[in-house]
Scaffold this motif. Structure first.
Motif, PDB file in Angstrom:
ATOM      1  N   LEU A 199     -15.760  -5.387 -10.774  1.00  0.00           N
ATOM      2  CA  LEU A 199     -17.112  -4.819 -10.676  1.00  0.00           C
ATOM      3  C   LEU A 199     -18.089  -5.878 -11.157  1.00  0.00           C
ATOM      4  CD1 LEU A 199     -16.311  -1.297 -12.110  1.00  0.00           C
ATOM      5  CD2 LEU A 199     -16.567  -1.975  -9.718  1.00  0.00           C
ATOM      6  N   VAL A 250      -7.381   1.931  -9.946  1.00  0.00           N
ATOM      7  CA  VAL A 250      -6.764   1.833 -11.266  1.00  0.00           C
ATOM      8  C   VAL A 250      -6.422   3.212 -11.830  1.00  0.00           C
ATOM      9  CG1 VAL A 250      -7.772  -0.408 -11.775  1.00  0.00           C
ATOM     10  CG2 VAL A 250      -8.964   1.644 -12.500  1.00  0.00           C
ATOM     11  N   ARG A 268      -6.892  -6.848 -16.204  1.00  0.00           N
ATOM     12  CA  ARG A 268      -7.150  -5.430 -15.944  1.00  0.00           C
ATOM     13  C   ARG A 268      -5.864  -4.725 -15.501  1.00  0.00           C
ATOM     14  NH1 ARG A 268     -11.107  -4.159 -11.158  1.00  0.00           N
ATOM     15  NH2 ARG A 268      -9.229  -4.706 -10.000  1.00  0.00           N
ATOM     16  N   PRO A 279       1.671  -1.498 -17.593  1.00  0.00           N
ATOM     17  CA  PRO A 279       2.432  -0.733 -16.603  1.00  0.00           C
ATOM     18  C   PRO A 279       3.798  -1.377 -16.379  1.00  0.00           C
ATOM     19  CG  PRO A 279       0.869  -2.149 -15.498  1.00  0.00           C
ATOM     20  CD  PRO A 279       0.634  -2.331 -16.978  1.00  0.00           C
ATOM     21  N   ARG A 333       7.957   6.109 -20.900  1.00  0.00           N
ATOM     22  CA  ARG A 333       6.961   5.053 -21.064  1.00  0.00           C
ATOM     23  C   ARG A 333       6.180   5.308 -22.344  1.00  0.00           C
ATOM     24  NH1 ARG A 333       1.901   3.797 -17.100  1.00  0.00           N
ATOM     25  NH2 ARG A 333       0.969   2.193 -18.433  1.00  0.00           N
ATOM     26  N   MET A 347      -2.203  -3.393 -10.227  1.00  0.00           N
ATOM     27  CA  MET A 347      -2.420  -3.996  -8.904  1.00  0.00           C
ATOM     28  C   MET A 347      -3.377  -5.171  -8.994  1.00  0.00           C
ATOM     29  SD  MET A 347      -2.535  -0.986  -6.119  1.00  0.00           S
ATOM     30  CE  MET A 347      -3.161   0.342  -7.113  1.00  0.00           C
ATOM     31  N   LEU A 405     -11.643  -0.700 -18.071  1.00  0.00           N
ATOM     32  CA  LEU A 405     -11.732   0.446 -17.156  1.00  0.00           C
ATOM     33  C   LEU A 405     -10.465   1.319 -17.097  1.00  0.00           C
ATOM     34  CD1 LEU A 405     -13.548   1.940 -15.136  1.00  0.00           C
ATOM     35  CD2 LEU A 405     -12.670   0.438 -13.353  1.00  0.00           C
ATOM     36  N   PRO A 406      -9.279   0.716 -16.895  1.00  0.00           N
ATOM     37  CA  PRO A 406      -8.087   1.590 -16.832  1.00  0.00           C
ATOM     38  C   PRO A 406      -7.845   2.377 -18.119  1.00  0.00           C
ATOM     39  CG  PRO A 406      -7.582  -0.613 -16.029  1.00  0.00           C
ATOM     40  CD  PRO A 406      -8.939  -0.689 -16.653  1.00  0.00           C
ATOM     41  N   PHE A 457      -5.397  -8.081  -6.476  1.00  0.00           N
ATOM     42  CA  PHE A 457      -5.808  -8.291  -5.091  1.00  0.00           C
ATOM     43  C   PHE A 457      -6.329  -9.716  -4.899  1.00  0.00           C
ATOM     44  CE2 PHE A 457      -6.568  -4.075  -6.656  1.00  0.00           C
ATOM     45  CZ  PHE A 457      -5.896  -3.278  -5.746  1.00  0.00           C
ATOM     46  N   ILE A 495       5.241  -1.745 -13.584  1.00  0.00           N
ATOM     47  CA  ILE A 495       5.287  -2.409 -12.275  1.00  0.00           C
ATOM     48  C   ILE A 495       3.990  -3.175 -12.046  1.00  0.00           C
ATOM     49  CG2 ILE A 495       5.380  -2.045  -9.770  1.00  0.00           C
ATOM     50  CD1 ILE A 495       6.861   0.551 -10.303  1.00  0.00           C
ATOM     51  N   LYS A 502       0.826  -1.216   0.000  1.00  0.00           N
ATOM     52  CA  LYS A 502       0.000   0.000   0.000  1.00  0.00           C
ATOM     53  C   LYS A 502       0.860   1.265   0.000  1.00  0.00           C
ATOM     54  CE  LYS A 502      -3.996  -2.031   2.267  1.00  0.00           C
ATOM     55  NZ  LYS A 502      -4.708  -2.187   3.555  1.00  0.00           N
ATOM     56  N   MET A 527      -1.716   3.999  -1.201  1.00  0.00           N
ATOM     57  CA  MET A 527      -2.943   3.868  -0.432  1.00  0.00           C
ATOM     58  C   MET A 527      -2.662   4.237   1.019  1.00  0.00           C
ATOM     59  SD  MET A 527      -4.113   0.403  -2.289  1.00  0.00           S
ATOM     60  CE  MET A 527      -5.415  -0.161  -1.229  1.00  0.00           C
ATOM     61  N   ARG A 529      -0.669   5.727  -9.813  1.00  0.00           N
ATOM     62  CA  ARG A 529      -1.301   4.399  -9.856  1.00  0.00           C
ATOM     63  C   ARG A 529      -1.423   3.871 -11.284  1.00  0.00           C
ATOM     64  NH1 ARG A 529      -5.833   5.585  -5.356  1.00  0.00           N
ATOM     65  NH2 ARG A 529      -4.427   5.535  -3.573  1.00  0.00           N
ATOM     66  N   ARG A 530      -1.443   4.783 -12.259  1.00  0.00           N
ATOM     67  CA  ARG A 530      -1.534   4.317 -13.647  1.00  0.00           C
ATOM     68  C   ARG A 530      -0.253   3.614 -14.086  1.00  0.00           C
ATOM     69  NH1 ARG A 530      -4.753   9.331 -16.566  1.00  0.00           N
ATOM     70  NH2 ARG A 530      -6.447   9.364 -15.048  1.00  0.00           N
ATOM     71  N   ASP A 531       0.827   3.846 -13.353  1.00  0.00           N
ATOM     72  CA  ASP A 531       2.078   3.169 -13.680  1.00  0.00           C
ATOM     73  C   ASP A 531       2.222   1.848 -12.936  1.00  0.00           C
ATOM     74  OD1 ASP A 531       3.026   5.028 -15.517  1.00  0.00           O
ATOM     75  OD2 ASP A 531       3.808   6.327 -13.921  1.00  0.00           O
ATOM     76  N   THR A 582      -2.885  -1.718 -19.462  1.00  0.00           N
ATOM     77  CA  THR A 582      -2.205  -0.469 -19.833  1.00  0.00           C
ATOM     78  C   THR A 582      -0.699  -0.660 -19.931  1.00  0.00           C
ATOM     79  OG1 THR A 582      -2.074   0.153 -17.515  1.00  0.00           O
ATOM     80  CG2 THR A 582      -3.963   0.986 -18.727  1.00  0.00           C
ATOM     81  N   ARG A 628     -11.343  -7.621  -6.667  1.00  0.00           N
ATOM     82  CA  ARG A 628     -12.007  -6.314  -6.794  1.00  0.00           C
ATOM     83  C   ARG A 628     -12.519  -6.040  -8.202  1.00  0.00           C
ATOM     84  NH1 ARG A 628     -10.077  -2.159  -2.391  1.00  0.00           N
ATOM     85  NH2 ARG A 628      -9.260  -3.649  -0.894  1.00  0.00           N
TER      86      ARG A 628
END
Ligand code: ADP
Ligand code: MG
Lengths: 226, 329
Positions: free
Chosen positions: A91, B238, A150, A156, B8, A83, A102-103, A85, A158, A46, A51, A78-80, A154, A89
């Motif tokens: 929808l 996200v 998800r 990312p 990036r 995550m 969504l992203p 879980f 990481i 987090k 977070m 967070r876009r990079d 994008t 999580r």
């Protein structure tokens, strides 16, 4: 890539979840984070995804001090980071497609622009045929893979995963880990928190071990250490 | 755009958009907003009852001040008319000869401030009274005519305001033949005071109702936000910005105002139609023609803009407070 310098975290109420944690995850590295329940694994993740904020010390991503990130910059950080879980999580009232898209939608893609990438991500996790399904129609392992799609849609640099195999049997767990390996092989830095020592034992990855908030081990496997 | 990773890979969507001309980007911006607006219209149908209640409350709350406004507006135009027609009744002193009254009438007619002078002869007045009242015999018992001669003076156009008419009255009373004059400005003054009061009440009421509307819309949006808590958390995880998360709720508030405004129109028209019926019955008794003027187009647009503004404000307040409070943990 990810760097912790003397990081401590005390929650309001006085519980010290992390103390004086130092480590670094290099670009393109894949590492596990382990420890008993309550050791501070989730807290550590987090702090990377903003977070939570450290009480003392600093966390850097790609050399950028996260303390300098304002509340309005948090979304961009967070876009990079992809995550994942334990409870994935998703929808539940949206289709698999909408969940994975969504992203991209958040980054300003139209649905048409997003379609190709969503399909590519779902293809990688082997769920292309479930694109129109709702998460409730999928098994636990499949739901987790939608969560992974998800996280990676994008691309990312990481990936963070908190107990991604928590609810899965060993065979499914290994499939999930293999997916992470595949992303790691294309250069993504991966950090996976898990208390499933049996799973880690079968793999040869760097393992960071936490005990009551202290990083007590930064070796290959807990069993291999004296 | 990546904050942490300078090199990036720029995403396909973004890079394509960079190539668009400013005009096209402007159009796309609005197309995007309209799409989102329409999408949030669909959201309303997810909870139709609560949405409708909010719109109805918004519309009906605006109906009351709007109707009051229309009534005040009408009263103002009526009072202006009545003021225009104001007359001065000049009572002639007892014992002044008819010839002297006639001379006075002629003098007054030459006065530039006066448009017309009508002489109500006391003998003629008594005769009329005798015929119409049925007190004929009782009047016969009187040895003299108790009625005075009366001149009805209509001020010229520029001298019909209550202030000018009052000055004219004073001037008329300077004539030796005149006992006293009467300009019924008191009721005019009272009417004006009443209108002023009505306007103040209208202002206060409108303010309170608008406040209530904002709170109600804000509360409905708050419930909307709370019912989508999980979705908001996931969006934040996200990387959704606050403004992205807020937008659909702001649109919802806008729609509340949009529909609420139309409800306000309908309810106001209905109420005015009903009031007009009652007013017509009264004015018929006075044999006067009266038409209640409704809302003009521009006034309707103002009501609409107001409704939409209140809807937006309510949702803005809710969004400000509550989206910030929902954080992933
Ligand atoms: N929001 C919080 N407030 C207070 N204490 C917390 C909070 N989150 C976690 N903790 C405490 O911090 C410790 C570490 O928790 P966590 O990081 O979730 O451990 P792990 O993921 O390794 O099980 C636990 O003792 C937990 O009770
Ligand atoms: Mg945990």
């Amino acid at each position: 890539m990810i760097q912790f310098e003397q990081v401590s975290k005390t929650y309001p109420g006085g519980h010290q979840a992390l103390s004086q944690v130092n480590f670094q995850v290099k670009p393109g590295e894949m590492a596990f984070l382990t420890g008993h329940s309550g050791a501070g694994k989730s807290t550590l993740l987090k702090l990377i995804s903003l977070m939570e904020r450290p009480t003392t010390g600093r966390v850097l991503i790609n050399g950028h001090d996260l303390r300098k990130m304002s509340a309005s910059q948090v979304p961009y950080v967070r876009r990079d980071i992809g995550m994942i879980f334990q409870d994935h999580r998703l929808l539940m009232d949206k289709t698999v497609f909408d969940n994975v898209a969504l992203p991209l939608i958040i980054e300003g893609y139209s649905v048409q622009e997003a379609r190709k990438r969503v399909h590519a991500a779902l293809d990688k996790v082997g769920l292309l045929d479930k694109v129109r399904h709702y998460p409730t129609m999928l098994s636990g392992g499949e739901q987790q893979r939608v969560g992974i799609a998800r996280a990676v849609v994008t691309k990312p640099p990481i990936l963070l995963a908190d107990e991604p195999t928590g609810n899965l049997d060993p065979k499914l767990s290994m499939e999930i880990i293999r997916l992470f390996e595949a992303f790691n092989q294309v250069g993504v830095s991966v950090l996976i928190a898990t208390h499933d020592l049996g799973l880690i034992a079968r793999l040869r990855y760097r393992t960071l071990t936490l005990r009551e908030g202290r990083l007590i081990d930064d070796g290959l496997q807990p069993e291999a250490q004296p | 755009m990546s904050l942490l990773f300078r090199n990036r890979e720029i995403e396909k969507g973004a890079s394509q958009r960079l190539k668009l001309s400013p005009a096209r980007r402007f159009v796309m911006y609005w197309v995007h907003h309209v799409q989102q607006g329409v999408a949030s219209l669909g959201e309303l149908t997810r909870n139709p009852f609560a949405s409708f209640m909010t719109m109805a409350v918004l519309g009906l709350s605006l109906t009351l001040p709007t109707t009051l406004y229309v009534l005040v507006k009408n009263t103002q135009s009526i009072s202006a008319e009545w003021q225009q027609a104001s007359q001065i009744t000049v009572f002639i002193r007892d014992g002044v000869k008819p010839a002297a009254v006639q001379t006075l009438q002629q003098t007054l007619r030459l006065n530039k401030k006066i448009a017309a002078v009508e002489w109500v002869d006391k003998a003629a007045a008594l005769q009329e009274f005798r015929e119409k009242s049925g007190f004929g015999e009782a009047l016969d018992a009187l040895d003299s005519n108790p009625l005075p001669d009366v001149l009805l003076v209509t001020p010229a156009q520029q001298f019909r305001s209550s202030e000018a008419a009052k000055r004219l009255l004073f001037e008329l009373e300077q004539n030796p033949e005149v006992a006293y004059g009467k300009l019924d400005v008191q009721w005019l003054t009272r009417l004006h005071a009443l209108l002023g009061l009505a306007q103040d009440i209208l202002g206060g009421l409108a303010l309170l109702l608008c406040l209530a509307v904002v709170l109600i819309v804000s509360n409905t949006i708050r419930l909307n936000i709370l019912s989508k808590k999980d979705e908001i958390i996931v969006m934040k995880l996200v990387g959704a910005t606050a403004s992205f998360i807020q937008r659909p709720f702001l649109y919802t508030g806008m729609w509340y105002g949009f529909v609420g405004g139309v409800i306000a129109w309908c309810a106001t028209s209905l109420l005015l139609w009903w009031i007009e019926g009652a007013v017509t019955r009264v004015t018929d008794l006075y044999q006067s023609q009266f038409n209640l003027a409704g809302l003009t187009l521009s006034e309707m647009l103002v009501v609409w803009a107001f409704a939409i503004g209140l809807g937006l404000l309510g949702s803005f307040l809710a969004v400000r407070r509550h989206i910030k409070m929902i954080e992933p943990s």
